[in-house]
Scaffold this motif. Structure first.
Motif, PDB file in Angstrom:
ATOM      1  N   THR A 137      35.564 -21.444  16.989  1.00  0.00           N
ATOM      2  CA  THR A 137      35.318 -21.724  15.565  1.00  0.00           C
ATOM      3  C   THR A 137      33.957 -22.363  15.347  1.00  0.00           C
ATOM      4  OG1 THR A 137      36.571 -23.739  15.895  1.00  0.00           O
ATOM      5  CG2 THR A 137      37.678 -21.965  14.726  1.00  0.00           C
ATOM      6  N   ALA A 138      33.384 -22.913  16.449  1.00  0.00           N
ATOM      7  CA  ALA A 138      32.078 -23.571  16.329  1.00  0.00           C
ATOM      8  C   ALA A 138      30.955 -22.556  16.137  1.00  0.00           C
ATOM      9  CB  ALA A 138      31.807 -24.414  17.551  1.00  0.00           C
ATOM     10  N   GLY A 140      29.897 -20.652  13.843  1.00  0.00           N
ATOM     11  CA  GLY A 140      29.737 -20.247  12.455  1.00  0.00           C
ATOM     12  C   GLY A 140      28.386 -19.591  12.242  1.00  0.00           C
ATOM     13  N   ASP A 143      26.450 -22.681  10.080  1.00  0.00           N
ATOM     14  CA  ASP A 143      27.167 -23.730   9.363  1.00  0.00           C
ATOM     15  C   ASP A 143      26.731 -25.096   9.869  1.00  0.00           C
ATOM     16  OD1 ASP A 143      28.501 -21.716   8.219  1.00  0.00           O
ATOM     17  OD2 ASP A 143      30.393 -22.017   9.295  1.00  0.00           O
ATOM     18  N   ASP A 145      27.794 -29.354  10.279  1.00  0.00           N
ATOM     19  CA  ASP A 145      28.980 -30.051  10.760  1.00  0.00           C
ATOM     20  C   ASP A 145      30.092 -30.123   9.720  1.00  0.00           C
ATOM     21  OD1 ASP A 145      28.291 -30.418  13.273  1.00  0.00           O
ATOM     22  OD2 ASP A 145      27.772 -32.552  13.134  1.00  0.00           O
ATOM     23  N   ARG A 148      31.829 -26.917   9.208  1.00  0.00           N
ATOM     24  CA  ARG A 148      32.680 -26.678  10.366  1.00  0.00           C
ATOM     25  C   ARG A 148      33.973 -27.490  10.267  1.00  0.00           C
ATOM     26  NH1 ARG A 148      28.626 -27.302  14.758  1.00  0.00           N
ATOM     27  NH2 ARG A 148      27.396 -25.790  13.609  1.00  0.00           N
ATOM     28  N   LYS A 151      36.182 -25.999   7.682  1.00  0.00           N
ATOM     29  CA  LYS A 151      36.798 -24.782   8.212  1.00  0.00           C
ATOM     30  C   LYS A 151      37.938 -25.140   9.152  1.00  0.00           C
ATOM     31  CE  LYS A 151      33.456 -21.053   8.218  1.00  0.00           C
ATOM     32  NZ  LYS A 151      32.440 -20.429   9.037  1.00  0.00           N
ATOM     33  N   GLN A 152      37.628 -26.125  10.023  1.00  0.00           N
ATOM     34  CA  GLN A 152      38.603 -26.587  11.010  1.00  0.00           C
ATOM     35  C   GLN A 152      39.872 -27.041  10.288  1.00  0.00           C
ATOM     36  OE1 GLN A 152      37.692 -26.897  14.522  1.00  0.00           O
ATOM     37  NE2 GLN A 152      39.910 -26.906  14.650  1.00  0.00           N
TER      38      GLN A 152
END
Lengths: 207, 92
Positions: A137-138, A140, A143, A145, A148, A151-152
């Motif tokens: 997922t990192a 992006g 993107d 922080d 992220r 999103k997380q």
């Protein structure tokens, strides 16, 4: 990738049925990442299709201009003196030349974009294969922080929702069994499954 | 005046609209000089919208050279810097 999503979903279900909630969560998290990737790919495909349509339209336009240039040249040659015809034809040629250059530019840009997408996909694929990323997922698209983390957060809540749904499904499936056994109908599915396993184990022990 | 939006097509702009075009052109130059990316994209979008709405598309079978060639709609600030400098694309 679509198959992988189905596979991960099945694995999560199996893990949950076996009472391994952590494992189920991991599988669901991976499924979530893959689904996000798939959405990204769908967007890219749509962009490429749009680009293709644009290129087809420019090709048609250029074709029309070249045909027009051919017929115009003949008309000019018939109507004007040699010197004037030359000036007029060169003016028309400028118009066609500019259009050609523009189609060339559009093609170059489309190519560059496709190359970028391909290079990125290749690089991500290679890094993924070598296991460089612990957290996909990192990855992006530029993107920061906060993006992220947001999103997380949404990914975590989606995973939670998936997990809850699965539990509910498995729960209803094993409910009658639970009622017959210990009568703990309200307890969650993994507990039921674990309980059943224990019971089976203890029975074996007694025998 | 014939204006081409690169990768898109040519438009004919009436003389009465060229002043507005010039203003937007100068604003684009200013945003390029200060490397203000957000402002540049906003100004450039307005410039394109102005050409598209006030201009008349040049027919496919017409063969004319353009007086001004604007960068493509998806231009980046870095690419645009070489175009929008000094007096911009339109003198004045």
């Amino acid at each position: 990738m679509q198959q992988q999503v189905v596979k991960l979903d099945t694995q999560a279900r199996q893990a949950l049925a076996a009472g391994q909630e952590d494992l189920a969560r991991t599988a669901l998290e991976r499924k979530n990442v893959l689904q996000t990737d798939l959405q990204g790919l769908d967007t890219q495909i749509a962009q490429l299709e749009q680009q293709q349509e644009q290129m087809t339209a420019s090709e048609q336009k250029l074709r029309t201009k070249i045909e027009q240039f051919r017929s115009k040249k003949e008309v000019i040659k018939a109507q004007y003196s040699a010197a004037e015809a030359q000036v007029r034809i060169s003016e028309a040629a400028t118009g066609v030349g500019e259009e050609m250059a523009d189609v060339g530019l559009a093609m170059q840009r489309a190519l560059d974009k496709t190359e970028d997408m391909k290079a990125r996909a290749d690089a991500v694929g290679e890094l993924e294969a070598s296991g460089t990323f612990e957290d996909l997922t990192a990855l992006g698209s530029g993107d920061d922080d906060i993006d992220r983390q947001l999103k997380q957060l949404s990914s975590t809540s989606e995973v939670d929702a998936d997990l809850a749904k699965m539990k509910a499904e498995l729960g209803t499936g094993s409910a009658p069994k639970g009622e017959l056994g210990s009568g703990g109908g309200e307890s969650a599915a993994p507990a039921d499954a674990a309980g059943a396993g224990e019971q089976a184990g203890s029975t074996e022990g007694q025998i | 005046m014939i204006v081409r939006i690169s990768t898109e097509g040519q438009y004919e702009i009436s003389d009465s609209d060229t002043a507005e075009l010039n203003e937007l052109d100068n604003e684009a130059v200013a945003s390029c000089e200060s490397s203000d990316e957000a402002h540049f994209h906003e100004v450039f979008a307005r410039l394109l919208a102005m050409v598209r709405t006030k201009g008349t598309p040049v027919a496919d079978d017409e063969l004319v050279g353009s007086d001004i060639i604007l960068p493509p709609p998806d231009v980046s600030l870095e690419e645009a810097k070489s175009e929008f400098q000094g007096e911009g694309l339109i003198p004045g």
